[in-house]
Design an enzyme around this catalytic site. Structure first.
Site, mmCIF file in Angstrom:
data_model
loop_
_atom_site.group_PDB
_atom_site.id
_atom_site.type_symbol
_atom_site.label_atom_id
_atom_site.label_comp_id
_atom_site.label_asym_id
_atom_site.label_seq_id
_atom_site.Cartn_x
_atom_site.Cartn_y
_atom_site.Cartn_z
ATOM 1 N N PRO A 1 0.794 -1.223 0.000
ATOM 2 C CA PRO A 1 0.000 0.000 0.000
ATOM 3 C C PRO A 1 0.831 1.280 0.000
ATOM 4 O O PRO A 1 1.995 1.278 0.395
ATOM 5 C CB PRO A 1 -0.805 -0.086 1.304
ATOM 6 C CG PRO A 1 -0.166 -1.111 2.124
ATOM 7 C CD PRO A 1 0.750 -1.922 1.287
ATOM 8 N N CYS A 2 0.187 2.344 -0.457
ATOM 9 C CA CYS A 2 0.758 3.679 -0.401
ATOM 10 C C CYS A 2 0.446 4.209 0.999
ATOM 11 O O CYS A 2 -0.704 4.413 1.342
ATOM 12 C CB CYS A 2 0.083 4.530 -1.481
ATOM 13 S SG CYS A 2 0.518 6.244 -1.465
ATOM 14 N N GLN A 3 1.468 4.370 1.824
ATOM 15 C CA GLN A 3 1.265 4.878 3.186
ATOM 16 C C GLN A 3 2.230 6.030 3.415
ATOM 17 O O GLN A 3 2.910 6.437 2.490
ATOM 18 C CB GLN A 3 1.554 3.745 4.196
ATOM 19 C CG GLN A 3 0.574 2.583 4.134
ATOM 20 C CD GLN A 3 1.075 1.394 4.941
ATOM 21 O OE1 GLN A 3 2.147 0.870 4.672
ATOM 22 N NE2 GLN A 3 0.318 0.974 5.946
#
Ligand code: SAM
Length: 398
Positions: free
Chosen positions: A81-83
């Site tokens: 994920p993009c975090q």
């Protein structure tokens, strides 16, 4: 060099399936898949139903896995994920980089430190290159800097699967990293411009035209906390980084004919997938609207959104499939069935076809709503198969 693979954030195995569809020589030696906050691990179960389990730790939170217990491998793959990848300066006396807890990039980084995987192929949303909104490009900058410290060069490309012959308009950032001391790393001596436009991993796999100017920036990768606090950069849809020197430009795909959704539809779909008497509700959800709302602090405002295609065109590739595909949500696909002319949802098999999985791939015991969910999380398998061919060439040459 053996074609051994470690598949992180494996879901239902999109990377593994894509590699294996290219060659039986790919050998996945370990995988990791754990859905947070769920007792039933449907994706892990599906993965195991296809390939069996490998050894301990495949179905637990990756942050709990001792990194040196992971088998050696030559290719690390994963969609993560993009975090928020920011890092704070460590306290005086402490050493090493401490990423935020729960941020999965740091798990990947720790595995690369422990296992020194020579090749890495990652997938993320296109937004990664621009995140966070308040400091554009910082997160990708941190990621590139970490890879530079570990002796990797990196190529990246935003790829819309429909532009390369697939049945879905799904735009994702793919990141290919390789150790500078691999043959591939040593032999790639072209200019960054040539690598991005003609000779690199993505340019040879997904051909492009390149007419825009190149931008360059040098990352101060020896000071990642410092970089994290100030770095901003407008990363374009293609790029290359070596020794902290980043080159990027906007490339235009040389498009191939996409598969229209029509070609992926099942015949004689049963009644339960039809809208029935819910037509008005869906018309409202998908339609343009302006609604008076009151925020928590009592402020009144008008919520407005434009309309989206209803029903979805079956003459175009599908829209991006999300994990919410089975729910009452405006992003859920609704099509007019070409046989009955009535409106209906897509079936789980159609969801699998949209992602390029085999029919009934997820028919391994999970409830239907999870079949859509795991497909929404997955990737477009034929994109990986295309990259696999190039990876085979590269690894054979090592
Ligand atoms: C974007 S999906 C990748 C799906 C995969 N590429 C596929 O083809 O199905 C990310 C996956 O990471 C898993 N995941 C999230 N947090 C995790 C963690 N802490 N440890 C292991 N897996 C995790 C999710 O359950 C999800 O299946």
């Amino acid at each position: 060099m053996q074609k051994t693979v470690c598949e992180l954030f494996a879901g239902v195995g999109g990377f593994r399936l894509g590699l294996e569809k290219s060659s039986p020589e790919w050998n996945t030696v370990w995988f990791s898949q754990w859905e947070p906050n769920r007792t039933k691990q449907w994706a892990h179960d599906c993965y195991v139903a296809h390939w069996g389990d490998i050894n301990k730790y495949t179905g637990v939170d990756i942050s709990l896995v001792p990194k040196n217990s992971i088998p050696n491998h030559n290719l690390l793959v994963g969609g993560f994920p993009c975090q928020d990848y920011s890092v704070a300066r460590p306290l005086p006396g402490s050493s090493g980089l401490e990423g935020k807890k729960g941020v999965l990039w740091w798990q990947i980084r720790d595995i690369l430190v422990a296992k020194e995987s020579p090749f890495v192929l990652l997938e993320n949303v296109d937004r990664l290159l621009k995140s966070p909104a308040s400091q554009r490009g910082r997160d990708f900058g941190v990621m590139l800097a970490c890879l530079a410290v570990l002796g990797y060069s990196v190529e990246w490309r935003v790829i819309n699967a429909a532009e390369y012959g697939a049945g879905q308009r799904r735009r994702r950032t793919f990141i290919f990293a390789y150790k500078n001391d691999t043959c591939y790393g040593r032999q790639l001596i072209d200019s960054p411009q040539q690598i991005i436009a003609e000779t690199g991993f993505f340019a040879t796999t997904f051909p492009v035209q390149c007419k825009e100017i190149f931008k360059q920036i040098t990352l101060d990768y020896q000071d990642i906390p410092g970089l994290s606090s100030v770095f901003e950069f407008d990363f374009k849809n293609a790029g290359y980084m070596k020794d902290g020197v980043v080159s990027t430009t906007r490339v235009t795909p040389i498009q191939e004919e996409a598969i229209p959704l029509r070609a992926l539809l099942e015949q004689d779909v049963t009644e339960k997938y039809y809208l029935g008497n819910k037509l008005e509700k869906w018309k409202f959800l998908k339609g343009p609207k302006k609604i008076n709302r009151t925020s928590k602090d009592g402020h009144e405002y008008i919520f407005s959104e434009g309309g989206i295609a209803f029903p979805d065109s079956i003459d175009l590739p599908a829209r991006t499939m999300l994990t919410s595909e089975s729910s009452v949500n405006r992003s859920t696909h609704i099509i007019q069935d070409p046989q009955t002319k009535k409106l209906r949802f897509i079936t789980p098999i159609e969801a699998e076809r949209i992602q390029g999985f085999d029919d009934n791939w997820t028919n391994t015991g999970m409830p239907e709503k999870f079949r859509y969910f795991v497909m929404g999380n997955a990737l477009v398998v034929p994109m990986v198969t295309r990259m696999a061919r190039k990876l085979e060439e590269i690894i054979d040459n090592e």
